[in-house]
Scaffold this motif. Structure first.
Motif, PDB file in Angstrom:
ATOM      1  N   TYR A 100       3.211  -0.224  10.328  1.00 52.36           N
ATOM      2  CA  TYR A 100       4.044  -1.122  10.750  1.00 52.36           C
ATOM      3  C   TYR A 100       3.332  -2.296  11.576  1.00 52.36           C
ATOM      4  CZ  TYR A 100       7.980  -2.873  13.501  1.00 52.36           C
ATOM      5  OH  TYR A 100       9.128  -3.415  14.273  1.00 52.36           O
ATOM      6  N   GLN A 103       1.455  -4.733   9.520  1.00 49.08           N
ATOM      7  CA  GLN A 103       2.210  -5.763   8.652  1.00 49.08           C
ATOM      8  C   GLN A 103       2.703  -6.944   9.740  1.00 49.08           C
ATOM      9  OE1 GLN A 103       5.516  -3.558   7.171  1.00 49.08           O
ATOM     10  NE2 GLN A 103       4.301  -1.623   6.699  1.00 49.08           N
ATOM     11  N   THR A 127       0.369   3.974   5.053  1.00 40.57           N
ATOM     12  CA  THR A 127      -0.286   2.505   5.500  1.00 40.57           C
ATOM     13  C   THR A 127      -0.762   1.814   4.286  1.00 40.57           C
ATOM     14  OG1 THR A 127      -0.570   3.239   7.595  1.00 40.57           O
ATOM     15  CG2 THR A 127      -2.023   1.439   6.868  1.00 40.57           C
ATOM     16  N   ARG A 131      -0.660  -1.982  -0.781  1.00 39.38           N
ATOM     17  CA  ARG A 131      -1.513  -3.040  -0.004  1.00 39.38           C
ATOM     18  C   ARG A 131      -2.834  -3.161  -0.546  1.00 39.38           C
ATOM     19  NH1 ARG A 131       1.643  -5.287   3.366  1.00 39.38           N
ATOM     20  NH2 ARG A 131       3.592  -4.226   4.107  1.00 39.38           N
TER      21      ARG A 131
END
Length: 276
Positions: A100, A103, A127, A131
């Motif tokens: 979080y 990001q 996580t 990405r």
């Protein structure tokens, strides 16, 4: 994530030599030690001697559920601003949770790369999921980190354990350590009801002493707000943190009814790495 970008962060946990890609899905050091990389895009180098337990699926789910409500967005924004002021290329998040806070950092530092570290494989998997700019590592922060010297410009540590000597080693010279800890008033209403763990007194002073002489406190910001939470959000808030290990969630439902006012209060601390 690629084997190449992942390997550029890491050293062998056995002999401390750099790790390099060795197909398929394997990292290997010059001494011949090899480690399998998970197909989900991360590697586990935690070992098994301490028998520590990372966050469970239920805890990670609770964290994702609570954080998506946006209650901690002011903290994430302030943290990201502090990190962006360093113009970092490489950010390491030790205790990354769901990613979080990373990001938020990427919203201001889109060209940076990150390494998300957590003892929980579930958390690291969340996580790195989807990405390309985040590599993932399952590791025990209390042990020597399987991370190369000076490999990060900024190190994040949000509500997570700390290892001062290893943090100093893996940060570059004059790098920044950003730590978030709860203020004494954090969740005070839940603590008064016996639903959350106590916050130790003088936490920042004790932390600064523990980090000295490797780090010097440079900035200190306090953020506080009153949250109006429904029972599901209160349950998620308790379930996402260390209080989850000490809470009877069947009994919890007896205490929760209607909207609860809960204080969220944090200390955002910036520590500069000192050459020692």
């Amino acid at each position: 994530m690629s084997l190449q970008t992942l390997s550029e962060w890491l050293r062998c946990p056995n002999c401390f030599l750099p790790l390099s890609p060795a197909e398929p899905l394997t990292l290997r050091c010059g001494a011949g030690h090899s480690f399998d990389v998970n197909k989900r895009g991360y590697v586990s180098l935690a070992g098994g001697s301490r028998r520590l337990i990372g966050d469970s699926v239920a805890m990670v789910d609770a964290r994702a559920l609570f954080l998506e409500t946006g209650w901690y967005e002011p903290l994430r924004s302030r943290l990201a601003e502090r990190v962006a002021a360093e113009n970092p290329s490489r950010v390491m998040d030790i205790g990354c949770g769901t990613g979080y806070y990373l990001q938020g950092v990427f919203a201001l530092c889109p060209d940076a790369r990150a390494l998300g570290i957590d003892l929980s494989p579930v958390a690291v998997g969340r996580t790195v999921s989807g990405r390309d700019n985040i590599d993932g590592l399952v590791a025990d922060v209390w042990s020597p980190l399987p991370v190369r010297d000076g490999s990060a410009d900024v190190l994040l540590n949000v509500f997570a354990p700390r290892n001062p000597s290893e943090f100093h080693r893996v940060l570059r010279e004059d790098g920044l350590l950003v730590v978030v800890v709860p203020h004494a008033s954090h969740l005070q209403e839940l603590r008064a009801s016996g639903l959350a763990l106590d916050v130790p007194a003088n936490k920042v002073e004790h932390l600064s002493e523990a980090l000295s002489p490797a780090f010097e406190l440079e900035t200190r910001d306090e953020l506080s707000s009153s949250l109006r939470l429904n029972p599901a959000q209160v349950s998620a808030l308790i379930g996402m943190g260390p209080s989850a290990h000490h809470t009877d969630f069947d009994a919890l439902t007896v205490h929760l009814s209607g909207v609860q006012t809960v204080t969220a209060s944090f200390e955002l601390l910036g520590y500069r790495r000192i050459t020692i």
